[in-house]
Write a protein that holds these residues in place. Structure first.
Motif, mmCIF file in Angstrom:
data_model
loop_
_atom_site.group_PDB
_atom_site.id
_atom_site.type_symbol
_atom_site.label_atom_id
_atom_site.label_comp_id
_atom_site.label_asym_id
_atom_site.label_seq_id
_atom_site.Cartn_x
_atom_site.Cartn_y
_atom_site.Cartn_z
ATOM 1 N N LYS A 199 0.839 -1.210 0.000
ATOM 2 C CA LYS A 199 0.000 0.000 0.000
ATOM 3 C C LYS A 199 0.871 1.257 0.000
ATOM 4 C CE LYS A 199 -3.956 -2.225 2.082
ATOM 5 N NZ LYS A 199 -4.777 -2.415 3.261
ATOM 6 N N TYR A 200 1.958 1.228 0.766
ATOM 7 C CA TYR A 200 2.887 2.369 0.750
ATOM 8 C C TYR A 200 3.607 2.452 -0.588
ATOM 9 C CZ TYR A 200 2.228 1.941 5.803
ATOM 10 O OH TYR A 200 1.694 1.842 7.054
ATOM 11 N N TYR A 201 4.048 1.308 -1.079
ATOM 12 C CA TYR A 201 4.772 1.234 -2.347
ATOM 13 C C TYR A 201 3.894 1.723 -3.493
ATOM 14 C CZ TYR A 201 7.636 -0.883 -6.063
ATOM 15 O OH TYR A 201 8.408 -1.097 -7.178
ATOM 16 N N GLU A 202 2.609 1.368 -3.440
ATOM 17 C CA GLU A 202 1.662 1.743 -4.490
ATOM 18 C C GLU A 202 1.461 3.260 -4.537
ATOM 19 O OE1 GLU A 202 -2.435 -0.353 -5.895
ATOM 20 O OE2 GLU A 202 -2.309 0.231 -3.788
ATOM 21 N N LYS A 203 1.436 3.882 -3.369
ATOM 22 C CA LYS A 203 1.269 5.335 -3.316
ATOM 23 C C LYS A 203 2.520 6.050 -3.816
ATOM 24 C CE LYS A 203 -2.099 5.210 0.367
ATOM 25 N NZ LYS A 203 -2.385 5.435 1.760
ATOM 26 N N SER A 204 3.674 5.580 -3.351
ATOM 27 C CA SER A 204 4.949 6.182 -3.761
ATOM 28 C C SER A 204 6.088 5.329 -3.215
ATOM 29 C CB SER A 204 5.075 7.604 -3.216
ATOM 30 O OG SER A 204 6.386 8.091 -3.400
ATOM 31 N N ILE A 205 7.078 5.131 -4.043
ATOM 32 C CA ILE A 205 8.238 4.358 -3.577
ATOM 33 C C ILE A 205 8.961 5.114 -2.466
ATOM 34 C CG2 ILE A 205 9.857 5.221 -5.292
ATOM 35 C CD1 ILE A 205 10.709 2.046 -5.253
ATOM 36 N N PHE A 206 8.861 6.444 -2.506
ATOM 37 C CA PHE A 206 9.484 7.247 -1.454
ATOM 38 C C PHE A 206 8.778 7.032 -0.117
ATOM 39 C CE2 PHE A 206 10.374 9.597 -5.418
ATOM 40 C CZ PHE A 206 11.745 9.431 -5.410
ATOM 41 N N LEU A 207 7.460 6.883 -0.159
ATOM 42 C CA LEU A 207 6.716 6.582 1.061
ATOM 43 C C LEU A 207 7.132 5.214 1.610
ATOM 44 C CD1 LEU A 207 4.556 7.328 3.116
ATOM 45 C CD2 LEU A 207 2.853 6.348 1.563
ATOM 46 N N PHE A 208 7.341 4.270 0.716
ATOM 47 C CA PHE A 208 7.816 2.948 1.128
ATOM 48 C C PHE A 208 9.138 3.081 1.900
ATOM 49 C CE2 PHE A 208 10.491 -0.758 0.403
ATOM 50 C CZ PHE A 208 9.655 -1.790 0.780
ATOM 51 N N PHE A 209 10.061 3.881 1.376
ATOM 52 C CA PHE A 209 11.352 4.054 2.049
ATOM 53 C C PHE A 209 11.222 4.868 3.339
ATOM 54 C CE2 PHE A 209 13.220 3.144 -2.240
ATOM 55 C CZ PHE A 209 13.878 1.985 -1.852
#
Length: 135
Positions: free
Chosen positions: A42-52
């Motif tokens: 879900k974080y990755y889908e929104k933005s890879i930066f959010l994932f990190f």
């Protein structure tokens, strides 16, 4: 022999790492590994930066290394563990949700029930490793 860091700096960095690890444990807490990967997706889908950004303990360790100038074998090992952890999670997200290519063995592993204390393993390992890297 290197410079000896003041204890209050070491304690502050370890406290910051404990808080970051608690944040990660709370945000990733799930019953199975599949659910953990699903949350991360879900974080990755929104933005890879959010994932990190959702992996704050890596940044605390990186900041500790840059602030103190310590880059001994313990610190390199600690950074390598955190980098491996982040990219392994990212690869699982890609394999399960993007490529949708899940081998039978991986599907079985993703379905395993995880005990509630499993998410606190990082909290018990990483602060100790950071302490040994900084002393």
């Amino acid at each position: 022999m290197g410079n000896i860091l003041p204890m209050n700096i070491i304690e502050t960095l370890i406290l910051a790492l404990v808080l970051a690890e608690l944040f990660e444990a709370i945000t990733q807490r799930s019953d199975t590994l599949y659910e953990v990967i699903q949350k991360l997706y879900k974080y990755y889908e929104k933005s890879i930066f959010l994932f990190f950004v959702m992996q704050p303990s890596f940044y605390v360790i990186l900041f500790a290394s840059l602030l103190t100038g310590v880059l001994n074998i313990s610190m390199v090992f600690l950074l390598a563990l955190k980098i491996f952890d982040m990219f392994y999670k990212m690869e699982l997200v890609k394999k399960v949700f993007i490529a949708e290519d899940i081998p039978q063995e991986l599907a079985q592993m993703l379905a395993w029930k995880m005990p509630s204390w499993f998410f606190l393993i990082g909290l018990s390992i990483y602060p100790v490793l950071l302490y040994y890297a900084l002393i």
